[in-house]
Design a protein around this motif. Structure first.
Motif, PDB file in Angstrom:
ATOM      1  N   GLN A 146       3.827 -43.531 -18.768  1.00 20.00           N
ATOM      2  CA  GLN A 146       3.431 -42.488 -18.870  1.00 20.00           C
ATOM      3  C   GLN A 146       2.406 -42.313 -17.850  1.00 20.00           C
ATOM      4  O   GLN A 146       1.443 -42.890 -18.262  1.00 20.00           O
ATOM      5  CB  GLN A 146       2.189 -41.968 -20.739  1.00 20.00           C
ATOM      6  N   VAL A 147       2.156 -40.573 -17.055  1.00 21.90           N
ATOM      7  CA  VAL A 147       1.547 -40.734 -15.848  1.00 21.90           C
ATOM      8  C   VAL A 147       1.621 -39.053 -16.385  1.00 21.90           C
ATOM      9  O   VAL A 147       2.318 -38.306 -16.829  1.00 21.90           O
ATOM     10  CB  VAL A 147       2.192 -41.300 -15.175  1.00 21.90           C
ATOM     11  N   GLU A 148       0.801 -38.790 -15.637  1.00 22.56           N
ATOM     12  CA  GLU A 148       0.310 -37.470 -15.200  1.00 22.56           C
ATOM     13  C   GLU A 148       0.797 -36.977 -13.822  1.00 22.56           C
ATOM     14  O   GLU A 148       0.128 -37.763 -12.345  1.00 22.56           O
ATOM     15  CB  GLU A 148      -0.724 -36.505 -15.432  1.00 22.56           C
ATOM     16  N   ILE A 149       2.002 -36.107 -13.649  1.00 17.68           N
ATOM     17  CA  ILE A 149       2.205 -35.566 -12.123  1.00 17.68           C
ATOM     18  C   ILE A 149       1.327 -34.706 -11.122  1.00 17.68           C
ATOM     19  O   ILE A 149       1.308 -33.534 -12.051  1.00 17.68           O
ATOM     20  CB  ILE A 149       3.040 -35.282 -11.945  1.00 17.68           C
ATOM     21  N   ILE A 150       0.194 -34.434 -10.782  1.00 19.77           N
ATOM     22  CA  ILE A 150       0.143 -33.748  -9.719  1.00 19.77           C
ATOM     23  C   ILE A 150       0.691 -33.554  -8.001  1.00 19.77           C
ATOM     24  O   ILE A 150       0.772 -34.405  -7.235  1.00 19.77           O
ATOM     25  CB  ILE A 150      -1.214 -34.471  -9.388  1.00 19.77           C
ATOM     26  N   ASP A 189      -5.781 -45.678 -15.106  1.00 20.12           N
ATOM     27  CA  ASP A 189      -6.867 -45.043 -16.625  1.00 20.12           C
ATOM     28  C   ASP A 189      -5.521 -45.598 -17.254  1.00 20.12           C
ATOM     29  O   ASP A 189      -4.476 -45.211 -16.543  1.00 20.12           O
ATOM     30  CB  ASP A 189      -7.045 -43.354 -15.991  1.00 20.12           C
ATOM     31  N   LYS A 223      -3.008 -40.995 -13.301  1.00 16.96           N
ATOM     32  CA  LYS A 223      -3.114 -39.231 -11.934  1.00 16.96           C
ATOM     33  C   LYS A 223      -1.840 -40.010 -11.122  1.00 16.96           C
ATOM     34  O   LYS A 223      -2.498 -40.772 -10.933  1.00 16.96           O
ATOM     35  CB  LYS A 223      -3.688 -38.604 -11.733  1.00 16.96           C
ATOM     36  N   ALA A 247      -3.186 -42.164 -19.368  1.00 17.14           N
ATOM     37  CA  ALA A 247      -1.992 -41.325 -18.653  1.00 17.14           C
ATOM     38  C   ALA A 247      -2.742 -40.910 -17.230  1.00 17.14           C
ATOM     39  O   ALA A 247      -2.960 -40.086 -16.063  1.00 17.14           O
ATOM     40  CB  ALA A 247      -1.499 -40.349 -18.812  1.00 17.14           C
ATOM     41  N   ARG A 288       9.278 -42.995 -15.614  1.00 16.95           N
ATOM     42  CA  ARG A 288      10.112 -43.269 -17.268  1.00 16.95           C
ATOM     43  C   ARG A 288      10.543 -44.262 -17.453  1.00 16.95           C
ATOM     44  O   ARG A 288      11.107 -45.080 -18.397  1.00 16.95           O
ATOM     45  CB  ARG A 288      10.429 -41.908 -17.399  1.00 16.95           C
ATOM     46  N   ALA A 341      -6.035 -38.434  -7.813  1.00 20.49           N
ATOM     47  CA  ALA A 341      -5.193 -39.197  -8.645  1.00 20.49           C
ATOM     48  C   ALA A 341      -5.530 -40.746  -8.148  1.00 20.49           C
ATOM     49  O   ALA A 341      -6.047 -41.028  -7.732  1.00 20.49           O
ATOM     50  CB  ALA A 341      -4.003 -39.259  -7.929  1.00 20.49           C
ATOM     51  N   SER A 394       8.738 -38.624 -11.269  1.00 23.68           N
ATOM     52  CA  SER A 394       8.388 -38.242 -13.311  1.00 23.68           C
ATOM     53  C   SER A 394      10.107 -39.419 -13.879  1.00 23.68           C
ATOM     54  O   SER A 394       9.512 -40.316 -14.341  1.00 23.68           O
ATOM     55  CB  SER A 394       8.546 -37.040 -13.649  1.00 23.68           C
TER      56      SER A 394
END
Ligand SMILES: Nc1ncnc2c1ncn2[C@@H]1O[C@H](COP(=O)(O)OP(=O)(O)OP(=O)(O)O)[C@@H](O)[C@H]1O
Ligand SMILES: O=P(O)(O)OC[C@H]1O[C@H](OP(=O)(O)OP(=O)(O)O)[C@H](O)[C@@H]1O
Length: 209
Positions: free
Chosen positions: A132-136, A108, A113, A111, A127, A151, A123
């Motif tokens: 840029q990612v979405e952390i689960i 994706d 997952k 961002a 960084r 994810a 994170s």
């Protein structure tokens, strides 16, 4: 403060290697040490008390000073960022943190997952990579996340690589090597310096042995 040294031992996979190391360092651990369900075990002739805690909780006991010393994975140290001293690399429970995912997965672009038990480590890693990612956050069986569509990638511990392989995942990036560390409460380090120095010295002699 009494002279009794309280050591927080992690239950689970580090326990056996850590107990083995303490025995090699000539600490007379009782035979029931390995099988007991007791959570507090005294070794009076050594003036030591062991408390058995979940690996992620060892740092909490040491930070609060109810344990003077503890054994914790570097992964936990990186994630928890607690106010404790890390005094010795015990070189046990070797593994590494890595990014993994399905082979040829289309990421994706916005961002992606990332599922992990280590949200802070993940994170800061992404960084630093400028991604840029979405952390689960998950608590275990992390490898399930990309298989079930939760994810795109995972950040998790790899040791033999068997879990990744058996679930059809591939390692994408190596983050850092992990071993277990001896950690010390800062106040205990001043007040019980002799006992702690002795522990460090005796363990140092058996590292890698
Ligand atoms: N596959 C592995 N091989 C070697 N060391 C590992 C492996 N997985 C984890 N470790 C190390 O051992 C420590 C403890 O792992 P363990 O699996 O016993 O506990 P945990 O997964 O944190 O706890 P739990 O599953 O009981 O909630 C980790 O913090 C890490 O440093
Ligand atoms: O490379 P390997 O030798 O296969 O080891 C890696 C696996 O070991 C750890 O899981 P653990 O067994 O602690 O279970 P968990 O998923 O409940 O954390 C880690 O989270 C991986 O899943």
């Amino acid at each position: 403060m009494s002279n009794l040294l309280t050591i927080a031992m992690p239950k689970g996979r580090i326990f056996e290697e850590a107990a083995d190391m303490l025995r090699k360092a000539e600490y007379q651990l009782p035979p029931e040490f390995d099988e007991s369900r007791k959570l507090i075990l005294d070794v009076p002739n050594e003036n030591i008390r062991f408390i058995l805690a979940k690996p992620m909780d060892v740092v909490t006991y040491v930070e609060h000073g109810v344990a003077d010393v503890g054994i914790a994975g570097k992964d936990v140290m990186l994630e928890e960022e607690r106010d404790v001293y890390e005094v010795l690399d015990l070189k046990i429970s070797e593994c590494y943190l890595a990014v993994a995912g399905l082979p040829n997965a289309k990421l994706d672009d916005v961002a992606p997952k990332v599922a992990t038990k280590y949200p802070k480590v993940a994170s800061s890693y992404f960084r630093e990579q400028g991604e840029q990612v979405e952390i689960i956050k998950l608590n275990g069986s992390i490898e399930l996340a990309p298989l079930i569509g939760l994810a795109d990638r995972i950040v998790d511990i790899v040791s033999t690589g068997r879990t990744l392989k058996e679930n059809g995942l591939v390692e994408l990036e190596h983050i850092c090597n992990i071993t277990s560390r001896l950690i010390v409460n800062p106040v205990s380090y001043r007040m019980k310096d002799e006992a702690i120095d002795e522990l460090v010295e005796r363990l140092s002699k058996v590292i890698g042995g």
